[in-house]
Write a protein that holds these residues in place. Structure first.
Motif, PDB file in Angstrom:
ATOM      1  N   ALA A 109      -6.762  -0.834 -17.972  1.00 45.31           N
ATOM      2  CA  ALA A 109      -6.795  -1.296 -16.752  1.00 45.31           C
ATOM      3  C   ALA A 109      -5.924  -2.761 -16.780  1.00 45.31           C
ATOM      4  N   MET A 110      -6.078  -3.440 -17.895  1.00 44.58           N
ATOM      5  CA  MET A 110      -5.461  -4.739 -17.821  1.00 44.58           C
ATOM      6  C   MET A 110      -3.703  -4.560 -17.678  1.00 44.58           C
ATOM      7  N   LEU A 111      -3.384  -3.421 -18.614  1.00 52.68           N
ATOM      8  CA  LEU A 111      -1.823  -3.277 -18.691  1.00 52.68           C
ATOM      9  C   LEU A 111      -1.471  -2.626 -17.210  1.00 52.68           C
ATOM     10  N   ALA A 112      -2.157  -1.669 -16.702  1.00 54.89           N
ATOM     11  CA  ALA A 112      -1.912  -0.962 -15.566  1.00 54.89           C
ATOM     12  C   ALA A 112      -1.737  -2.086 -14.477  1.00 54.89           C
ATOM     13  N   ALA A 113      -2.606  -3.186 -14.286  1.00 54.81           N
ATOM     14  CA  ALA A 113      -2.475  -4.086 -13.351  1.00 54.81           C
ATOM     15  C   ALA A 113      -1.045  -5.113 -13.597  1.00 54.81           C
ATOM     16  N   VAL A 114      -0.639  -5.246 -14.759  1.00 43.36           N
ATOM     17  CA  VAL A 114       0.501  -6.139 -15.086  1.00 43.36           C
ATOM     18  C   VAL A 114       1.694  -5.295 -14.917  1.00 43.36           C
ATOM     19  N   HIS A 115       1.801  -4.021 -15.252  1.00 39.39           N
ATOM     20  CA  HIS A 115       2.756  -2.938 -15.583  1.00 39.39           C
ATOM     21  C   HIS A 115       3.805  -3.531 -14.455  1.00 39.39           C
ATOM     22  N   PRO A 116       3.563  -3.364 -13.284  1.00 42.47           N
ATOM     23  CA  PRO A 116       4.705  -3.577 -12.182  1.00 42.47           C
ATOM     24  C   PRO A 116       5.491  -4.698 -12.440  1.00 42.47           C
ATOM     25  N   GLN A 117       5.067  -5.916 -13.109  1.00 40.42           N
ATOM     26  CA  GLN A 117       5.905  -7.237 -13.257  1.00 40.42           C
ATOM     27  C   GLN A 117       6.720  -7.069 -14.488  1.00 40.42           C
ATOM     28  N   ILE A 118       6.217  -6.252 -15.427  1.00 42.62           N
ATOM     29  CA  ILE A 118       6.799  -6.606 -16.820  1.00 42.62           C
ATOM     30  C   ILE A 118       8.304  -6.371 -16.781  1.00 42.62           C
ATOM     31  N   LYS A 119       8.824  -5.345 -16.086  1.00 38.94           N
ATOM     32  CA  LYS A 119      10.338  -5.095 -15.912  1.00 38.94           C
ATOM     33  C   LYS A 119      11.077  -6.220 -15.122  1.00 38.94           C
ATOM     34  N   THR A 120      10.305  -7.237 -14.324  1.00 46.29           N
ATOM     35  CA  THR A 120      10.796  -7.798 -13.582  1.00 46.29           C
ATOM     36  C   THR A 120      11.503  -9.062 -14.426  1.00 46.29           C
ATOM     37  N   TYR A 121      10.903  -9.253 -15.672  1.00 48.68           N
ATOM     38  CA  TYR A 121      11.296 -10.458 -16.761  1.00 48.68           C
ATOM     39  C   TYR A 121      10.712  -9.980 -17.947  1.00 48.68           C
ATOM     40  N   GLY A 122      11.425  -9.109 -18.603  1.00 51.18           N
ATOM     41  CA  GLY A 122      10.813  -8.704 -20.016  1.00 51.18           C
ATOM     42  C   GLY A 122      10.441  -9.571 -20.860  1.00 51.18           C
ATOM     43  N   SER A 123      11.196 -10.817 -20.995  1.00 54.40           N
ATOM     44  CA  SER A 123      11.069 -11.790 -22.079  1.00 54.40           C
ATOM     45  C   SER A 123       9.720 -12.606 -21.949  1.00 54.40           C
ATOM     46  N   ALA A 124       9.432 -12.674 -20.602  1.00 59.05           N
ATOM     47  CA  ALA A 124       8.178 -13.138 -20.110  1.00 59.05           C
ATOM     48  C   ALA A 124       6.815 -12.422 -20.285  1.00 59.05           C
ATOM     49  N   TYR A 125       7.157 -11.216 -20.473  1.00 61.64           N
ATOM     50  CA  TYR A 125       5.868 -10.249 -20.622  1.00 61.64           C
ATOM     51  C   TYR A 125       6.050  -9.609 -22.082  1.00 61.64           C
ATOM     52  N   SER A 126       6.565  -9.851 -23.027  1.00 60.93           N
ATOM     53  CA  SER A 126       7.064  -9.100 -24.128  1.00 60.93           C
ATOM     54  C   SER A 126       5.721  -8.712 -24.951  1.00 60.93           C
ATOM     55  N   ASN A 127       4.660  -9.401 -24.952  1.00 62.33           N
ATOM     56  CA  ASN A 127       3.445  -8.742 -25.709  1.00 62.33           C
ATOM     57  C   ASN A 127       2.863  -7.593 -24.764  1.00 62.33           C
ATOM     58  N   TRP A 128       3.066  -7.842 -23.568  1.00 65.25           N
ATOM     59  CA  TRP A 128       2.301  -6.840 -22.688  1.00 65.25           C
ATOM     60  C   TRP A 128       3.510  -5.624 -22.928  1.00 65.25           C
ATOM     61  N   ALA A 129       4.515  -5.902 -23.168  1.00 65.53           N
ATOM     62  CA  ALA A 129       5.519  -4.657 -23.511  1.00 65.53           C
ATOM     63  C   ALA A 129       5.555  -3.885 -24.581  1.00 65.53           C
ATOM     64  N   ILE A 130       4.887  -4.729 -25.705  1.00 68.24           N
ATOM     65  CA  ILE A 130       4.493  -4.132 -27.014  1.00 68.24           C
ATOM     66  C   ILE A 130       3.180  -3.351 -26.509  1.00 68.24           C
ATOM     67  N   GLN A 131       2.257  -3.589 -25.821  1.00 63.16           N
ATOM     68  CA  GLN A 131       1.011  -2.875 -25.467  1.00 63.16           C
ATOM     69  C   GLN A 131       1.601  -1.462 -24.885  1.00 63.16           C
ATOM     70  N   LEU A 132       2.374  -1.550 -23.821  1.00 59.10           N
ATOM     71  CA  LEU A 132       3.183  -0.544 -23.229  1.00 59.10           C
ATOM     72  C   LEU A 132       3.778   0.390 -24.283  1.00 59.10           C
ATOM     73  N   MET A 133       4.386  -0.238 -25.394  1.00 55.69           N
ATOM     74  CA  MET A 133       5.366   0.685 -26.109  1.00 55.69           C
ATOM     75  C   MET A 133       4.153   1.364 -26.876  1.00 55.69           C
ATOM     76  N   ASN A 134       3.273   0.850 -27.239  1.00 61.11           N
ATOM     77  CA  ASN A 134       2.157   1.588 -28.236  1.00 61.11           C
ATOM     78  C   ASN A 134       1.665   2.761 -27.459  1.00 61.11           C
ATOM     79  N   GLU A 135       1.366   2.326 -26.131  1.00 60.71           N
ATOM     80  CA  GLU A 135       0.942   3.633 -25.344  1.00 60.71           C
ATOM     81  C   GLU A 135       1.908   4.688 -25.218  1.00 60.71           C
ATOM     82  N   VAL A 136       3.151   4.316 -24.800  1.00 61.18           N
ATOM     83  CA  VAL A 136       4.123   5.330 -24.925  1.00 61.18           C
ATOM     84  C   VAL A 136       4.331   6.166 -26.298  1.00 61.18           C
TER      85      VAL A 136
END
Length: 674
Positions: free
Chosen positions: A569-596
């Protein structure tokens, strides 16, 4: 100029103690100061910094030590000095206020507030005359047009409260590699493919950015982010930002080539960089990366280790009032110390008679090539070169140790120690070195024994034998992360059980009933003008992104769907923001990568696991969770006890037949991941 001590003389923070002899009538943040402001209807001046901050020292010398400046501050304001590292909750609010007002921020941070703590004016560094003018202007506004100040404060506070508001996702997204490609595509346009890092200066290491990019390159066989990452790590390792003779990294380089450091050394940077360089060595086996990781660990052990086993916070940039004086060399001094080897080593470290820095005849030790390339270029054997460098470094380090040392910020922060614990535990696996595990375990044991109270409340700080500040979300998140890494390094289940216990405290004390993310402050804390979340990853990953990954890993380890669901649920809430500025959401991007990509759950059973565990650690598998031990009650292990070593590979609640060797396990992982 030394004055009679003010109230800060009783503070625990080294930064506050630096201001204890200012003529300013400083208060610490607390009931006394806030009540005085309310009772007398005086404006509050909140001045925020940290002990290793160069420009904080400059503003103190130019303004806070001057009686004529103090007279204005004391007459019109209740002056509160805050250590941002002890009280990041206060810093977050007023930093965001200054960013809204000015479009920028940094430290020193100075914010003028109404008696009810709502901000009306702020900025960073001010020259003395400008500072006096600002103070007089705002004091006049409050005296003559208070309604205008209150109206502005209302609008600004509303903006602070609205920031970082993330609504829960109505439908759980189905993540794909395309989501990651969308994040990477704009990100990689900013890579500096000549000098590493990003196309800008100053340059900050930003370890979590490069961790994501390294893992993405490996897991999805994509060369560009991997090349950029390895180039960056090499350039940083060779540059002046890395202490070539003593180990450890400065906070950033002021130029675009990593040559000239801003000399302060922070625990949080170095902890993360140990982990990143260890991971990069595991991936590449490049000797330089191992040397940097182990050299930085040695610096931690030598210069940052408290007698209790915790790690101090920072080393100042200045010594004897001069930035970098402790670290730089003149050619004459260098030659006298190294004798016959001086010409070779001067070439190696780019030391010249005229100097390689802005200060006349002053040299920062830096390199332009690896040992392998340098040895080939000067036609010397690699081993002979390494012996000469090691001998020279020992002489230089010994001589440097006789100099006046930079100031040490000797408070110990739980969040930053959690990062160090994780880095050391991970390095103990990668390098098969039990000394690193022992360092990590000692620090963790101290925190558990001395910094958690009877109610399970974790404290943030330890200084002079005592704790004083209840922990924030980052303290819990990073310490839990460190405990999980300790478990994976040694299979002692007490670490994992402690991590779960602290996680339950987080769920009770930090949950936002109206959203998926956690508040940064616990419910029991004093009320500030806003209760914020910390979501964006910066130099340090955000506490929410770290906590989301903790929940996911503990959900797998304990087969707790509720924990995994909360992480999702936490990742889903932040997910729309990650691609707007990847370097400012890099740890969220790691979580997303692990799920993919999916998690590799690796379970060891049997009485003789050590050899195969070490063999597994020679392989780079970033998306894994490792469990093991004998007589375990963990769900993945409890039905898998045996005398002979067996290795189980599980994914998405499905386990393969066990294998007996690490090589077979790696083959199985590659097969199931393809």
């Amino acid at each position: 100029m030394n004055h009679e001590p003010n109230r800060l003389i009783h503070a625990s923070s080294p930064y506050l103690l630096q201001h204890a002899h200012n003529p300013v009538d400083w208060f610490e943040w607390g009931p006394e100061a806030l009540e005085k402001a309310r009772t007398e209807q005086k404006l509050i001046l909140v001045s925020i910094g940290y002990s290793a901050c160069h420009w904080c020292h400059v503003m103190e010398r130019e303004s806070f030590e001057r009686p004529e400046v103090a007279e204005v501050m004391n007459q019109y304001f209740v002056c509160i000095k805050v250590d941002r590292e002890e009280r990041p909750d206060i810093d977050q609010i007023y930093m965001y206020a200054v960013q809204l007002m000015t479009g920028g921020g940094g430290w020193p941070l100075n914010c003028i507030c109404l008696p009810d703590q709502r901000p009306i004016y702020g900025g960073t560094y001010f020259r003395k005359d400008d500072w006096i003018n600002v103070l007089m202007h705002v004091a006049r506004l409050w005296a003559e047009e208070p309604e205008k100040a209150m109206a502005y404060a209302g609008r600004l506070t509303a903006g602070i409260e609205e920031s970082e508001r993330f609504m829960p996702a109505q439908i759980q997204p189905d993540y794909t590699q395309a989501d990651l490609a969308d994040i990477l595509e704009p990100w990689q346009r900013r890579f500096d493919m000549a000098d590493g890092g990003y196309n800008r200066s100053p340059k900050f290491p930003l370890p979590n950015n490069w961790t994501f990019l390294l893992r993405y390159s490996f897991l999805f066989d994509h060369d560009a982010p991997g090349v950029a990452t390895l180039l960056t790590l090499e350039k940083m390792a060779l540059g002046g930002i890395y202490d070539q003779i003593g180990g450890g990294f400065a906070r950033y380089s002021v130029d675009g080539k990593w040559h000239v450091p801003h000399f302060e050394k922070m625990l949080y940077d170095n902890a993360q960089l140990i982990g990143l360089y260890a991971e990069a060595w595991q991936y590449t086996r490049l000797p330089l990366f191992r040397e940097v990781a182990t050299g930085t660990i040695e610096w931690l052990r030598r210069e940052m280790l408290s007698e209790e086993g915790l790690f101090y916070s920072a080393l100042d940039a200045d010594s004897e009032g001069v930035e970098g004086k402790f670290y730089v060399w003149q050619r004459e001094e260098f030659d006298a110390l190294l004798g016959p080897d001086a010409p070779l080593l001067a070439h190696y470290y780019h030391v010249t008679a005229t100097g390689n820095w802005e200060e006349e005849e002053t040299n920062i030790l830096l390199r332009k090539s690896t040992d392998e390339d340098f040895a080939r270029d000067v036609q010397i054997g690699l081993e002979e070169l390494k012996e000469k460098v090691a001998r020279a470094n020992a002489l230089l380090l010994d001589e440097r140790s006789r100099r006046v040392r930079p100031g040490l910020d000797d408070k110990c922060l739980t969040a930053w120690n959690g990062m160090a614990i994780k880095a050391l535990a991970d390095a103990s696996q990668v390098f098969s070195d039990s000394r690193y595990y022992a360092l990590a375990a000692r620090a963790a044991d101290f925190i558990i024994d001395r910094m958690i109270d009877e109610q399970g409340i974790l404290y943030r700080n330890f200084k002079s034998g005592k704790v004083s500040i209840p922990g924030f979300l980052d303290d819990y998140a990073f310490f839990i992360d460190g405990l999980i890494s300790l478990y994976e390094a040694g299979f002692e289940e007490r670490w994992l059980l402690q991590a779960l216990e602290l996680t339950e405290t987080v769920l009770r004390a930090f949950t936002d009933p109206d959203g998926a993310l956690f508040f940064y402050t616990p419910a029991s804390n004093e009320a500030l003008i806003a209760r914020k979340h910390e979501v964006m990853d910066n130099v340090i990953p955000s506490s929410n992104s770290v906590m989301a990954q903790n929940l996911r890993r503990l959900g797998i380890c304990f087969d707790r769907e509720d924990l995994s669901d909360r992480a999702a649920a936490m990742l889903a809430a932040v997910h729309p923001q990650i691609k707007t500025y990847g370097s400012a959401y890099s740890n969220w991007a790691i979580q997303l990568m692990n799920e993919v990509k999916g998690w590799n759950e690796i379970a060891f059973s049997g009485d003789n696991q050590q050899q195969e565990r070490e063999a597994l650690n020679s392989h780079y598998i970033p998306n894994k969770i490792v469990l093991g031990g004998t007589k375990s009650t963990l769900p993945l292990l409890k039905d898998k006890q045996s005398i002979e070593t067996k290795i189980y590979i599980c994914r998405n609640k499905v386990c393969q037949l066990p294998v007996q060797t690490a090589e077979e396990a790696v083959q199985l992982i590659e097969k199931t991941n393809s």
